[in-house]
Design a protein around this motif. Structure first.
Motif, PDB file in Angstrom:
ATOM      1  N   THR A  69     -10.238  -8.866  -4.356  1.00  0.00           N
ATOM      2  CA  THR A  69      -9.294  -7.873  -4.637  1.00  0.00           C
ATOM      3  C   THR A  69      -8.198  -8.771  -5.088  1.00  0.00           C
ATOM      4  O   THR A  69      -7.412  -8.196  -6.142  1.00  0.00           O
ATOM      5  CB  THR A  69      -8.817  -7.279  -3.189  1.00  0.00           C
ATOM      6  OG1 THR A  69      -9.910  -6.683  -2.610  1.00  0.00           O
ATOM      7  CG2 THR A  69      -7.579  -6.420  -3.320  1.00  0.00           C
ATOM      8  N   GLU A 107       0.804  -1.138  -0.047  1.00  0.00           N
ATOM      9  CA  GLU A 107       0.008   0.191  -0.018  1.00  0.00           C
ATOM     10  C   GLU A 107       0.897   1.210  -0.065  1.00  0.00           C
ATOM     11  O   GLU A 107       0.520   2.228  -0.656  1.00  0.00           O
ATOM     12  CB  GLU A 107      -0.964   0.014   1.134  1.00  0.00           C
ATOM     13  CG  GLU A 107      -2.068  -0.960   1.135  1.00  0.00           C
ATOM     14  CD  GLU A 107      -3.151  -0.359  -0.063  1.00  0.00           C
ATOM     15  OE1 GLU A 107      -3.505   0.634  -0.219  1.00  0.00           O
ATOM     16  OE2 GLU A 107      -3.628  -1.638  -0.661  1.00  0.00           O
ATOM     17  N   ASN A 114      -8.702 -12.687   0.690  1.00  0.00           N
ATOM     18  CA  ASN A 114      -9.397 -11.579  -0.017  1.00  0.00           C
ATOM     19  C   ASN A 114      -9.466 -11.712  -1.547  1.00  0.00           C
ATOM     20  O   ASN A 114      -8.660 -11.172  -2.168  1.00  0.00           O
ATOM     21  CB  ASN A 114      -8.526 -10.187   0.237  1.00  0.00           C
ATOM     22  CG  ASN A 114      -8.499 -10.022   1.849  1.00  0.00           C
ATOM     23  OD1 ASN A 114      -9.429 -10.169   2.315  1.00  0.00           O
ATOM     24  ND2 ASN A 114      -7.346  -9.309   2.088  1.00  0.00           N
ATOM     25  N   CYS A 148       0.630  -8.217  -5.311  1.00  0.00           N
ATOM     26  CA  CYS A 148      -0.439  -7.781  -4.900  1.00  0.00           C
ATOM     27  C   CYS A 148      -1.799  -8.896  -4.825  1.00  0.00           C
ATOM     28  O   CYS A 148      -2.208  -9.237  -3.741  1.00  0.00           O
ATOM     29  CB  CYS A 148      -0.965  -6.471  -5.524  1.00  0.00           C
ATOM     30  SG  CYS A 148      -2.981  -5.960  -5.165  1.00  0.00           S
ATOM     31  N   SER A 149      -1.848  -9.535  -5.915  1.00  0.00           N
ATOM     32  CA  SER A 149      -2.623 -10.628  -5.941  1.00  0.00           C
ATOM     33  C   SER A 149      -2.458 -11.784  -4.974  1.00  0.00           C
ATOM     34  O   SER A 149      -3.155 -12.436  -4.128  1.00  0.00           O
ATOM     35  CB  SER A 149      -2.616 -11.196  -7.349  1.00  0.00           C
ATOM     36  OG  SER A 149      -3.509 -12.458  -7.580  1.00  0.00           O
ATOM     37  N   GLU A 154      -2.926 -10.472  -1.264  1.00  0.00           N
ATOM     38  CA  GLU A 154      -4.549 -10.382  -0.952  1.00  0.00           C
ATOM     39  C   GLU A 154      -5.108 -11.785  -0.809  1.00  0.00           C
ATOM     40  O   GLU A 154      -6.076 -12.212  -0.208  1.00  0.00           O
ATOM     41  CB  GLU A 154      -5.190  -9.789  -1.994  1.00  0.00           C
ATOM     42  CG  GLU A 154      -4.702  -8.185  -2.146  1.00  0.00           C
ATOM     43  CD  GLU A 154      -5.271  -7.264  -0.769  1.00  0.00           C
ATOM     44  OE1 GLU A 154      -6.338  -8.063  -0.119  1.00  0.00           O
ATOM     45  OE2 GLU A 154      -5.141  -6.183  -0.835  1.00  0.00           O
ATOM     46  N   ARG A 199      -8.867  -9.070  -8.977  1.00  0.00           N
ATOM     47  CA  ARG A 199      -8.457  -7.807  -9.613  1.00  0.00           C
ATOM     48  C   ARG A 199      -7.189  -7.699  -9.822  1.00  0.00           C
ATOM     49  O   ARG A 199      -6.829  -7.124 -11.027  1.00  0.00           O
ATOM     50  CB  ARG A 199      -9.195  -6.669  -8.988  1.00  0.00           C
ATOM     51  CG  ARG A 199     -10.951  -6.691  -8.900  1.00  0.00           C
ATOM     52  CD  ARG A 199     -11.552  -5.314  -8.496  1.00  0.00           C
ATOM     53  NE  ARG A 199     -11.093  -5.030  -7.162  1.00  0.00           N
ATOM     54  CZ  ARG A 199     -11.834  -5.579  -6.145  1.00  0.00           C
ATOM     55  NH1 ARG A 199     -12.785  -6.353  -6.263  1.00  0.00           N
ATOM     56  NH2 ARG A 199     -11.214  -5.349  -4.943  1.00  0.00           N
ATOM     57  N   CYS A 200      -6.460  -7.640  -8.924  1.00  0.00           N
ATOM     58  CA  CYS A 200      -4.800  -7.529  -9.244  1.00  0.00           C
ATOM     59  C   CYS A 200      -4.221  -8.378 -10.031  1.00  0.00           C
ATOM     60  O   CYS A 200      -3.577  -8.090 -10.944  1.00  0.00           O
ATOM     61  CB  CYS A 200      -4.215  -7.576  -7.683  1.00  0.00           C
ATOM     62  SG  CYS A 200      -4.514  -6.402  -6.564  1.00  0.00           S
TER      63      CYS A 200
END
Length: 102
Positions: A69, A39, A66, A57-58, A61, A72-73
């Motif tokens: 999210t 972040e 998660n 990020c993927s 998460e 999406r990453c």
């Protein structure tokens, strides 16, 4: 490994070292700390199109569950790659990891 990346980050700071430290934290069971570290990099223009950032990020998460999210990453990473072979690999991986979520 995360501690070694922290030392490297102090000696030669770079977003790539920070990404690697975040992933190491996640693999050591501290996914939330890894996500928080990533972040701090959001908004870095060079990382907006850096595929490994979005894959990290993927992964981070996904570890604590998660999944939306994470998906999406992962899609972002796939959309950024210029290699057709890499895109196919990422799409196959996305299907394997997130098919029940789509």
């Amino acid at each position: 490994i995360a501690a070694l990346y922290a030392v490297l980050e102090r000696q030669q700071p770079s977003p790539v070292v920070t990404i690697n430290r975040a992933v190491a934290l996640g693999k050591a069971g501290a996914a939330a700390a890894g996500v928080a570290l990533l972040e701090t990099l959001k908004g870095e223009p060079a990382l907006d199109t850096y595929v490994p950032f979005w894959l990290a990020c993927s992964e981070l998460e996904r570890l604590p569950g998660n999944r939306a999210t994470a998906a999406r990453c992962h899609r972002q990473a796939s959309s950024l790659t210029v290699s057709e072979a890499e895109r196919q690999l990422l799409e196959s991986e996305h299907q394997r990891l997130f098919s029940s979520d789509d």
